[in-house]
Each structure stands twice: as C-alpha cells, then as structure tokens.
Design a protein around this motif. Structure first.
Motif, PDB file in Angstrom:
ATOM      1  N   ARG A  77      -2.350   5.315  -8.797  1.00  0.00           N
ATOM      2  CA  ARG A  77      -3.330   4.320  -8.350  1.00  0.00           C
ATOM      3  C   ARG A  77      -3.842   3.502  -9.540  1.00  0.00           C
ATOM      4  O   ARG A  77      -3.965   2.279  -9.478  1.00  0.00           O
ATOM      5  CB  ARG A  77      -4.490   5.030  -7.645  1.00  0.00           C
ATOM      6  CG  ARG A  77      -5.637   4.134  -7.246  1.00  0.00           C
ATOM      7  CD  ARG A  77      -6.562   4.796  -6.240  1.00  0.00           C
ATOM      8  NE  ARG A  77      -6.933   6.149  -6.590  1.00  0.00           N
ATOM      9  CZ  ARG A  77      -6.522   7.237  -5.915  1.00  0.00           C
ATOM     10  NH1 ARG A  77      -5.732   7.123  -4.874  1.00  0.00           N
ATOM     11  NH2 ARG A  77      -6.898   8.435  -6.281  1.00  0.00           N
ATOM     12  N   LYS A 115      -9.792  -0.545   1.396  1.00  0.00           N
ATOM     13  CA  LYS A 115      -9.233  -0.305   0.064  1.00  0.00           C
ATOM     14  C   LYS A 115      -9.862   0.933  -0.585  1.00  0.00           C
ATOM     15  O   LYS A 115     -10.165   0.961  -1.786  1.00  0.00           O
ATOM     16  CB  LYS A 115      -9.435  -1.523  -0.851  1.00  0.00           C
ATOM     17  CG  LYS A 115      -8.742  -2.783  -0.376  1.00  0.00           C
ATOM     18  CD  LYS A 115      -7.231  -2.652  -0.481  1.00  0.00           C
ATOM     19  CE  LYS A 115      -6.533  -3.949  -0.096  1.00  0.00           C
ATOM     20  NZ  LYS A 115      -5.058  -3.840  -0.135  1.00  0.00           N
ATOM     21  N   GLY A 122      -2.585  -0.230  -9.386  1.00  0.00           N
ATOM     22  CA  GLY A 122      -3.702  -1.105  -9.070  1.00  0.00           C
ATOM     23  C   GLY A 122      -3.766  -2.320  -9.968  1.00  0.00           C
ATOM     24  O   GLY A 122      -4.294  -3.370  -9.580  1.00  0.00           O
ATOM     25  N   HIS A 176      -2.123  -1.036  -3.708  1.00  0.00           N
ATOM     26  CA  HIS A 176      -3.197  -0.099  -3.378  1.00  0.00           C
ATOM     27  C   HIS A 176      -2.623   1.277  -3.081  1.00  0.00           C
ATOM     28  O   HIS A 176      -1.660   1.405  -2.318  1.00  0.00           O
ATOM     29  CB  HIS A 176      -3.957  -0.620  -2.151  1.00  0.00           C
ATOM     30  CG  HIS A 176      -4.984   0.321  -1.626  1.00  0.00           C
ATOM     31  ND1 HIS A 176      -5.193   0.516  -0.278  1.00  0.00           N
ATOM     32  CD2 HIS A 176      -5.875   1.120  -2.259  1.00  0.00           C
ATOM     33  CE1 HIS A 176      -6.157   1.387  -0.102  1.00  0.00           C
ATOM     34  NE2 HIS A 176      -6.590   1.776  -1.289  1.00  0.00           N
ATOM     35  N   SER A 187       0.830  -1.197   0.000  1.00  0.00           N
ATOM     36  CA  SER A 187       0.000   0.000   0.000  1.00  0.00           C
ATOM     37  C   SER A 187       0.866   1.248   0.000  1.00  0.00           C
ATOM     38  O   SER A 187       1.948   1.268   0.596  1.00  0.00           O
ATOM     39  CB  SER A 187      -0.908   0.036   1.236  1.00  0.00           C
ATOM     40  OG  SER A 187      -1.810  -1.048   1.243  1.00  0.00           O
TER      41      SER A 187
END
Length: 250
Positions: A171, A220, A175, A180, A137
């Motif tokens: 992102r 998320k 992704g 994330h 993340s």
C-alpha cells in the motif's frame, strides 16, 4: 475506482470461495470484466456463466494455484491485455485446524503458501502492470487471526499476519503510483471454511463482508475489520500483556 464500470477489470483469486463468489456477483452487476482464477475449473466455469447472466462484460475462468507459481503469469498476461482500470481481489487461503497441523507439521507449508507467500508473489508480479496505469485497487483478504498469535490457530494466524504486513508495505509503495490497497480483516464468516467450528462470536455472512468491502473501497480505506466490532475487540486483545495472554484460551 477511477474509470467507468464498463472499463473495469477484476482479477478474482480464489474465485471458488464463498466470499469470492459473492464479490463476483456484486461486480458482475456493474458490467465489469472478471477474471475468475482458482483451482477448480468446473466451478469457475459455472461462476463465469452465472456472472454473464448477471450482466458482466465478460467472464474468463483460468487456473490459479497459490502453490504453483507457474500458473501466475498467464493470468497477469490476460489482465494486461484488457483496457481501462485493472483491479485484483485476493480471497485465497486455507485453514487446517491447529490439531491437524500438530499431527502433521507438513501442513504448515501449504497453509503459508495459500494464505501468504503465493498471493504475495502474484501481487508482486502484478504490481508493475498496475503502476503503469496509475490507477486501480487491490483487495487483500486477511483475518483477525493475524492480529495476535492464539493457541487455537497460530499457524494460520501467522500466515495472515505476514500477508497483512506485506499488504501494508505494498500500500505504501503503490499508493505513490495511484493504486489503492485495502486490507480486509474478517472475523468468522459463514462459509465452507468455518463449517464444523460451531457457532462463532460475531459471525457474519459473505454478502455482508462484500458490502463492507465496497464501502471501504469507495472511502479509500486502508484497513477494514468486518464486522466492525472486531476492531475494538482485537485492539483490546493486542493490548493484553503476554504473561496474562499465555494463560488465556482465546
């Protein structure tokens, strides 16, 4: 997060900030490994000692300066050497008053480097390492100030707007590789950065922001306004027609 807590590594950029310290305390309690990156080595050493006392697997202080790209690679190399899930939280930024910038336009360069281009360059260098692991993340802390240029802080707002747009594209890109990216847009937070500004509307605390971040990571979420009230407030502000907005003092 896709791995067990003992295999989590968090790079924390701007680790000397009030919110970053609260975030460090929160992940230290999970037994993660933290890499504390910032400009003040004495403060980073103290934070590392505190994190170890709270149960962190390891805490490594290291110099990071958003205005000096030569400080970036050593952090990435250190992180890449860790096993498990790699994460990064970006708390870097500087906010001179608009009056100060008006008096000294050279302050524009540092504001944009600290709040946008430095962190973006670092994340661009880090991205391939995270893509290769297909997990992890990124938390990028922007500001509600980036949602619309306002007379009181438009240079800082412009830097945060640029960072938010960058995070949106990152992102979309990461992704597709299992990474994330969360964009955080706080309103005023009770920190050293806001001291001297007086009481601000809907002001919150660093610990409350961190709790919201962890909740958004679990879900998320793509974008987090904290406090939540800033989402409807900024939605309304963005809808105000420009001829009217120019006459307002917000």
């Amino acid at each position: 997060m896709t791995d067990t807590p003992t295999h989590q590594t968090w790079i924390i950029l701007g680790a000397s900030s009030t919110i970053a310290k609260a975030f460090t305390r929160s992940v230290a309690a999970t037994g993660a490994h933290v890499i504390l990156a910032g400009r003040r080595m004495d403060d980073l050493n103290a934070s590392a000692a505190d994190a170890k006392a709270r149960g962190v697997a390891d805490a490594t202080p290291i110099i990071f300066d958003a205005r000096i790209p030569d400080t970036f690679q050593a952090i990435i190399d250190l992180a890449a050497a860790q096993s498990g899930t790699l994460n990064c939280a970006v708390f870097v930024g500087s906010m001179p008053t608009q009056d100060a910038i008006d008096a000294d336009p050279a302050l524009v360069d540092g504001t944009i480097s600290d709040s946008f281009t430095g962190p973006a360059r670092f994340l661009q260098m880090l991205a391939p390492v995270m893509m290769a692991r297909s997990c992890g993340s990124i938390v990028g802390v922007g500001s509600v100030a980036g949602d619309r240029g306002r007379v009181g802080n438009y240079v800082y707002g412009a830097a945060k707007a640029g960072f938010a747009t960058y995070l949106s594209g990152l992102r979309n890109h990461l992704g597709r590789h299992g990474v994330h990216v969360l964009t955080v847009k706080p309103g005023p937070v009770d920190t050293a950065m806001t001291q001297g500004l007086g009481q601000q509307p809907f002001m919150t605390t660093a610990d409350a922001v961190v709790a919201d971040i962890h909740n958004a990571l679990r879900k998320k979420r793509n974008t987090l306004y904290t406090r939540w009230i800033w989402w409807p407030v900024m939605t309304i502000i963005k809808l105000i027609p420009e001829p009217i907005f120019k006459k307002m003092s917000i």
